[in-house]
Design a protein around this motif. Structure first.
Motif, PDB file in Angstrom:
ATOM      1  N   VAL A  16       0.838  -1.199   0.000  1.00  0.00           N
ATOM      2  CA  VAL A  16       0.000   0.000   0.000  1.00  0.00           C
ATOM      3  C   VAL A  16       0.876   1.253   0.000  1.00  0.00           C
ATOM      4  CG1 VAL A  16      -1.520   1.389   1.465  1.00  0.00           C
ATOM      5  CG2 VAL A  16      -2.049  -1.019   1.051  1.00  0.00           C
ATOM      6  N   VAL A  17       1.892   1.277   0.865  1.00  0.00           N
ATOM      7  CA  VAL A  17       2.762   2.454   0.965  1.00  0.00           C
ATOM      8  C   VAL A  17       3.547   2.670  -0.327  1.00  0.00           C
ATOM      9  CG1 VAL A  17       4.761   3.414   2.166  1.00  0.00           C
ATOM     10  CG2 VAL A  17       2.935   2.314   3.477  1.00  0.00           C
ATOM     11  N   LYS A  18       3.980   1.590  -0.937  1.00  0.00           N
ATOM     12  CA  LYS A  18       4.833   1.696  -2.123  1.00  0.00           C
ATOM     13  C   LYS A  18       4.043   2.062  -3.372  1.00  0.00           C
ATOM     14  CE  LYS A  18       8.096  -1.003  -4.917  1.00  0.00           C
ATOM     15  NZ  LYS A  18       8.779  -2.315  -5.068  1.00  0.00           N
ATOM     16  N   GLU A  19       2.810   1.560  -3.534  1.00  0.00           N
ATOM     17  CA  GLU A  19       2.126   1.651  -4.821  1.00  0.00           C
ATOM     18  C   GLU A  19       0.905   2.566  -4.828  1.00  0.00           C
ATOM     19  OE1 GLU A  19       1.226  -2.249  -6.199  1.00  0.00           O
ATOM     20  OE2 GLU A  19       3.302  -2.981  -5.998  1.00  0.00           O
ATOM     21  N   TYR A  20       0.521   3.153  -3.678  1.00  0.00           N
ATOM     22  CA  TYR A  20      -0.707   3.934  -3.638  1.00  0.00           C
ATOM     23  C   TYR A  20      -0.471   5.310  -3.039  1.00  0.00           C
ATOM     24  CZ  TYR A  20      -3.302  -0.242  -4.933  1.00  0.00           C
ATOM     25  OH  TYR A  20      -3.801  -1.319  -5.621  1.00  0.00           O
ATOM     26  N   ASP A  21      -1.432   6.201  -3.335  1.00  0.00           N
ATOM     27  CA  ASP A  21      -1.472   7.495  -2.672  1.00  0.00           C
ATOM     28  C   ASP A  21      -2.840   7.653  -2.022  1.00  0.00           C
ATOM     29  OD1 ASP A  21      -3.280   8.052  -4.707  1.00  0.00           O
ATOM     30  OD2 ASP A  21      -1.888   9.344  -5.816  1.00  0.00           O
ATOM     31  N   SER A  22      -3.128   8.820  -1.452  1.00  0.00           N
ATOM     32  CA  SER A  22      -4.376   9.013  -0.703  1.00  0.00           C
ATOM     33  C   SER A  22      -5.609   8.730  -1.548  1.00  0.00           C
ATOM     34  CB  SER A  22      -4.430  10.433  -0.142  1.00  0.00           C
ATOM     35  OG  SER A  22      -3.447  10.620   0.843  1.00  0.00           O
ATOM     36  N   LYS A  23      -5.621   9.243  -2.784  1.00  0.00           N
ATOM     37  CA  LYS A  23      -6.807   9.113  -3.642  1.00  0.00           C
ATOM     38  C   LYS A  23      -7.022   7.669  -4.072  1.00  0.00           C
ATOM     39  CE  LYS A  23      -7.672  13.609  -3.949  1.00  0.00           C
ATOM     40  NZ  LYS A  23      -8.915  14.233  -3.437  1.00  0.00           N
ATOM     41  N   SER A  24      -5.964   7.026  -4.571  1.00  0.00           N
ATOM     42  CA  SER A  24      -6.121   5.658  -5.077  1.00  0.00           C
ATOM     43  C   SER A  24      -6.392   4.666  -3.954  1.00  0.00           C
ATOM     44  CB  SER A  24      -4.869   5.243  -5.854  1.00  0.00           C
ATOM     45  OG  SER A  24      -3.708   5.319  -5.037  1.00  0.00           O
ATOM     46  N   LEU A  25      -5.846   4.928  -2.749  1.00  0.00           N
ATOM     47  CA  LEU A  25      -6.094   4.023  -1.627  1.00  0.00           C
ATOM     48  C   LEU A  25      -7.546   4.119  -1.176  1.00  0.00           C
ATOM     49  CD1 LEU A  25      -5.015   1.977   0.383  1.00  0.00           C
ATOM     50  CD2 LEU A  25      -4.282   3.866   1.853  1.00  0.00           C
ATOM     51  N   ALA A  26      -8.107   5.321  -1.157  1.00  0.00           N
ATOM     52  CA  ALA A  26      -9.516   5.471  -0.792  1.00  0.00           C
ATOM     53  C   ALA A  26     -10.406   4.718  -1.770  1.00  0.00           C
ATOM     54  CB  ALA A  26      -9.892   6.944  -0.758  1.00  0.00           C
ATOM     55  N   LYS A  27     -10.056   4.804  -3.044  1.00  0.00           N
ATOM     56  CA  LYS A  27     -10.868   4.135  -4.072  1.00  0.00           C
ATOM     57  C   LYS A  27     -10.832   2.620  -3.913  1.00  0.00           C
ATOM     58  CE  LYS A  27     -11.550   3.956  -9.087  1.00  0.00           C
ATOM     59  NZ  LYS A  27     -11.069   4.458 -10.406  1.00  0.00           N
ATOM     60  N   VAL A  28      -9.628   2.058  -3.696  1.00  0.00           N
ATOM     61  CA  VAL A  28      -9.513   0.610  -3.593  1.00  0.00           C
ATOM     62  C   VAL A  28     -10.112   0.090  -2.288  1.00  0.00           C
ATOM     63  CG1 VAL A  28      -7.251   0.418  -2.460  1.00  0.00           C
ATOM     64  CG2 VAL A  28      -7.949  -1.292  -4.131  1.00  0.00           C
ATOM     65  N   ALA A  29     -10.133   0.933  -1.245  1.00  0.00           N
ATOM     66  CA  ALA A  29     -10.701   0.500   0.037  1.00  0.00           C
ATOM     67  C   ALA A  29     -12.168   0.130  -0.092  1.00  0.00           C
ATOM     68  CB  ALA A  29     -10.521   1.597   1.086  1.00  0.00           C
ATOM     69  N   TYR A  30     -12.888   0.836  -0.996  1.00  0.00           N
ATOM     70  CA  TYR A  30     -14.302   0.545  -1.180  1.00  0.00           C
ATOM     71  C   TYR A  30     -14.542  -0.765  -1.929  1.00  0.00           C
ATOM     72  CZ  TYR A  30     -15.739   5.000   0.763  1.00  0.00           C
ATOM     73  OH  TYR A  30     -15.980   6.044   1.616  1.00  0.00           O
TER      74      TYR A  30
END
Length: 806
Positions: A16-30
């Motif tokens: 998660v830390v290496k491949e995502y940022d705030s926006k993309s992590l929020a999207k994948v969390a859903y």
């Protein structure tokens, strides 16, 4: 223990830390989690999906208070979404649980300052490398909603070989080993470098417990808290998981006004309401929780605090209980039918500190709401208010409730405890006596100086009621010298009037030239807990402030020193020396309280009274407990106690109430020792309390009755099975009953009959499997042996076998 979660969460977090940022992590969390638990809110109160997220909250979402099955399902989705190579966790042993509506590391959009996501991402990047920088750790602590417990828990989940959670359970576990371990973090918010203190804490743990990994320590802390019956930490449940039935809420009633805290309990009970101290627009999370309460839910007014030696025992003070009749929908006002209005009572080792939150654990619901629930019912069903059994307190009572196991003897004495609880103003004096009993000489002296608010001489201190009580309890023959010596040992280092070498923290007193002692050296901060205690003792503003009983369980090693008095080693406050003091036991302490408040009635409840060595435990008091030998009775008797040398007698207003298992082999000896001094009340199996239709397919009540008839014929009535084995959670369904039958009842019968399988078969029929052994014709042994059928039999087979026992 495999700790199968370790590799999975580590790989997940690093990816998660290496491949995502705030926006993309929020999207994948859903794609992984339900939407309802991840809704942001703007300043108008409108809810919307999170459009940014950081790794800490994302990882915390996996470890809310949920069933393991649901957590595993989330992990399975994450494995697919992130293409992880690690195996799905099979257990989550040792991971602290995040509260269900308080697991975010950042506040709602309406309350965010703008720095939260940057600080939390910097912290997460450091954590992913395994090399934490203090500046990023400390900056993350500045995010509203984040604290040392949250950050240390995430550190632990990602790197359990390097970090340990600083959660409540771990602190209590470590304090039981060495209280100094956690001291470096006691006031971490006021430190310039909290991370440095956290590192010191970790190093202390490594040195104190070298044989365990941090994961093993965290698991041990959890297991200890379970053994101690500690807190339900579930917090508030999301609406997606709430039961459609009754919810049980605990609610605060102390409002923090400008002048001083004000307890609204009496006002709420009188008006038939509960009101939130936070208004609808405050932004406090309690507002939303109050809105979700519904008519028919149960509510308890409570306060949380700590007590006992070192103030280490948490407890919940339950002040009133009721049923919500109407929710006004504003997050503030509820109408309540208050069913129980006091006296208040303590529930030890439980803490709920939020203004309004639900209770989820069945066992805790029963403890908090017992006065209006009664015993044995399921928490999700409607109940009628019940009262405890009647008890005559007009004369001294020595009673033993005895009977077979499972007949409710312990439950009987718990029900009696309400007769020894207070809700009136006169309880203040008893609170003081109880507190002084548990406090050290230094704590009592410091409390007196706080209470007097002026410089005082030693004779003036001696006249104070706190010290008068302590002096009566103490074995010291020179209390004024004790006061003088104690004050010297806590004098400030730079004192010009006190020349004393062996000083002990806290150093907060000094003496003037005219021999008057006063508090100094930033004493308000150093004695903060003691100031709160004195204010509590003097305020006496809350309903239900006194529990006039103690409860103990006798066992083979229980001694006179624990029950009456004994010499105990005490370490100095700096740990540099050991001294030996005469300390009163539980019975002497309750008698002291009774002497100080003769108009009140007190009790000591003794569970399993026949398991202890009665002559050893009671000693010379065995004569003093007789009603006609009490203080004030016609044939009053007192004795000189061997350790303290004080003159002691048992007051007339002390009741001794015990339980005895009639199956215990020592009953004959106990009966001879106590029969003349105690009234014996039989508690028998009660078939009317067993629900005949609890399990479909057979009549459980008939099975219970027939089994006890056969036991009575084979062994005697004292060996019968109590009704509690067939009630409540133990018989709540086929799975629960099977567990009770194979895990409790059959082993108990096997013990009774010493593996006599022919008699066991007579009792439980085809649950016994008999086998023949050949080839032993020339050996004088039995040629058959038996065993019970396997617990893994199908439900249908279990019902079939039970039906044959009707």
């Amino acid at each position: 223990m495999s700790f199968s979660w370790v590799k999975f969460y580590n790989e997940l977090f690093l990816k998660v830390v290496k491949e995502y940022d705030s926006k993309s992590l929020a999207k994948v969390a859903y794609e992984i989690f339900p939407e309802k638990a991840m809704m942001d809110r703007d300043s108008s109160g409108k809810e919307f999906r999170l459009d940014e997220l950081e790794p800490c909250t994302f990882l915390a979402r996996f470890n809310r208070k949920e069933r393991d099955e649901k957590r595993i399902a989330y992990c399975q989705k994450a494995k697919q979404v992130f293409n992880l190579s690690s195996e799905i966790p099979k257990d989550f042993a040792g991971i602290p649980i995040f509260q269900n509506m308080a697991y975010w590391f950042f506040p709602f959009q309406s309350d965010r300052k703008g720095h939260e996501f940057g600080a939390l991402w910097n912290f997460a990047r450091d954590l992913a490398t395994g090399e934490m920088r203090a500046k990023h750790f400390n900056a993350a602590l500045e995010s509203s909603g984040t604290g040392l417990t949250y950050l240390s828990t995430i550190c632990f989940i990602v790197w359990p070989d390097k970090y340990l959670p600083r959660d409540r359970r771990t602190r209590q576990y470590l304090d039981s080993i060495d209280p100094s371990i956690t001291s470096v973090l006691k006031k971490w918010r006021s430190l310039d470098n909290p991370y440095s203190a956290y590192e010191s804490f970790l190093e202390k743990v490594r040195k104190a417990i070298p044989g365990k990994t941090f994961a093993e320590i965290s698991l041990a802390a959890y297991e200890q808290s379970q053994d101690d019956g500690l807190v339900d930490e579930s917090g508030e449940e999301d609406s997606e998981e709430q039961s459609p039935g009754i919810t049980y809420w605990v609610a605060g009633a102390v409002w923090n006004n400008d002048s001083a805290p004000e307890d609204k309990t009496a006002e709420f009970v009188k008006d038939g309401v509960w009101r939130n101290g936070y208004d609808a627009n405050s932004g406090d999370k309690s507002v939303e929780s109050v809105k979700s309460a519904k008519p028919g839910d149960f509510i308890a007014i409570k306060s949380s605090s700590t007590k006992g030696p070192g103030r280490k025992t948490s407890f919940l003070k339950v002040k009133a209980l009721g049923i919500i009749t109407e929710n006004m929908g504003d997050g503030v006002n509820l109408k309540v039918d208050w069913k129980y209005k006091g006296p208040g009572f303590d529930v030890d080792n439980i803490t709920y500190r939020k203004t309004f939150e639900p209770v989820r654990l069945e066992k805790i619901i029963k403890m908090i709401f017992a006065p209006i629930l009664g015993g044995g019912a399921k928490s999700t069903r409607e109940r009628k208010p019940t009262g405890g059994p009647m008890f005559d307190t007009s004369r001294p009572r020595n009673i033993i409730y005895w009977g077979p196991p499972g007949t409710g003897k312990t439950y009987q004495i718990i029900q009696l405890q309400s007769h020894f609880e207070d809700s009136d103003e006169n309880s203040s004096s008893d609170q003081i006596v109880r507190w002084v009993q548990e406090a050290t000489w230094w704590e009592v002296i410091a409390a007196v100086m706080i209470d007097l608010k002026k410089s005082v001489t030693v004779p003036e201190l001696f006249e104070h009621e706190f010290i008068q009580i302590k002096s009566k309890q103490s074995a010291t023959k020179t209390p004024k010298n004790t006061i003088w010596g104690t004050l010297q040992s806590h004098a400030v280092a730079g004192s010009k009037t006190v020349n004393f070498e062996k000083r002990q923290e806290p150093l907060v007193v000094d003496k003037s030239d005219d021999s008057k002692w006063f508090l100094a050296n930033n004493w308000e901060e150093q004695l903060e807990d003691l100031v709160e205690e004195v204010n509590r003792l003097r305020a006496n503003s809350s309903i239900g402030t006194s529990r006039r009983y103690e409860m103990v369980t006798f066992h083979q090693s229980y001694s006179y020193e624990e029950f009456v008095e004994g010499i105990r080693p005490e370490s100095s406050e700096d740990g540099s020396s050991i001294r030996y003091e005469v300390r009163p036991g539980v019975f002497r302490r309750i008698c002291q309280r009774a002497l100080e408040n003769p108009e009140k009635h007190y009790a000591i409840f003794i569970d399993e009274i026949n398991r202890g060595n009665i002559s050893k435990i009671f000693g010379e008091l065995i004569t003093l407990i007789e009603p006609d030998k009490r203080i004030g009775a016609n044939h009053e008797v007192t004795v000189t106690l061997p350790y303290s040398g004080i003159e002691f007698g048992v007051p007339e207003n002390v009741h001794i109430i015990g339980t005895m298992n009639s199956v215990d082999r020592s009953i004959a000896l106990v009966d001879m020792a106590l029969r003349r001094r105690f009234q014996f009340v039989a508690v028998r199996p009660d078939r009317s309390l067993v629900n005949a239709d609890a399990i479909s397919g057979f009549d459980l009540r008939t099975v219970f009755s027939r089994l006890n008839e056969k036991i009575a014929a084979l062994l005697g009535s004292e060996y019968q099975i109590g009704h509690s084995y067939f009630m409540g959670e133990r018989a709540s369904g086929i799975v629960a009953l099977k567990a009770t039958w194979f895990g409790s009842i059959l082993p108990l019968l096997q013990e009774y009959l010493f593996d006599d399988w022919s008699k066991l078969k007579a009792l439980v029929g085809n649950f016994v499997v008999e086998s023949e052994v050949s080839g032993l014709d020339d050996v004088a042994v039995a040629r058959s042996y038996g065993s019970f059928v396997e617990e893994s039999i199908t439900d249908e087979k279990f019902i079939e076998l039970m039906k044959t026992l009707e």
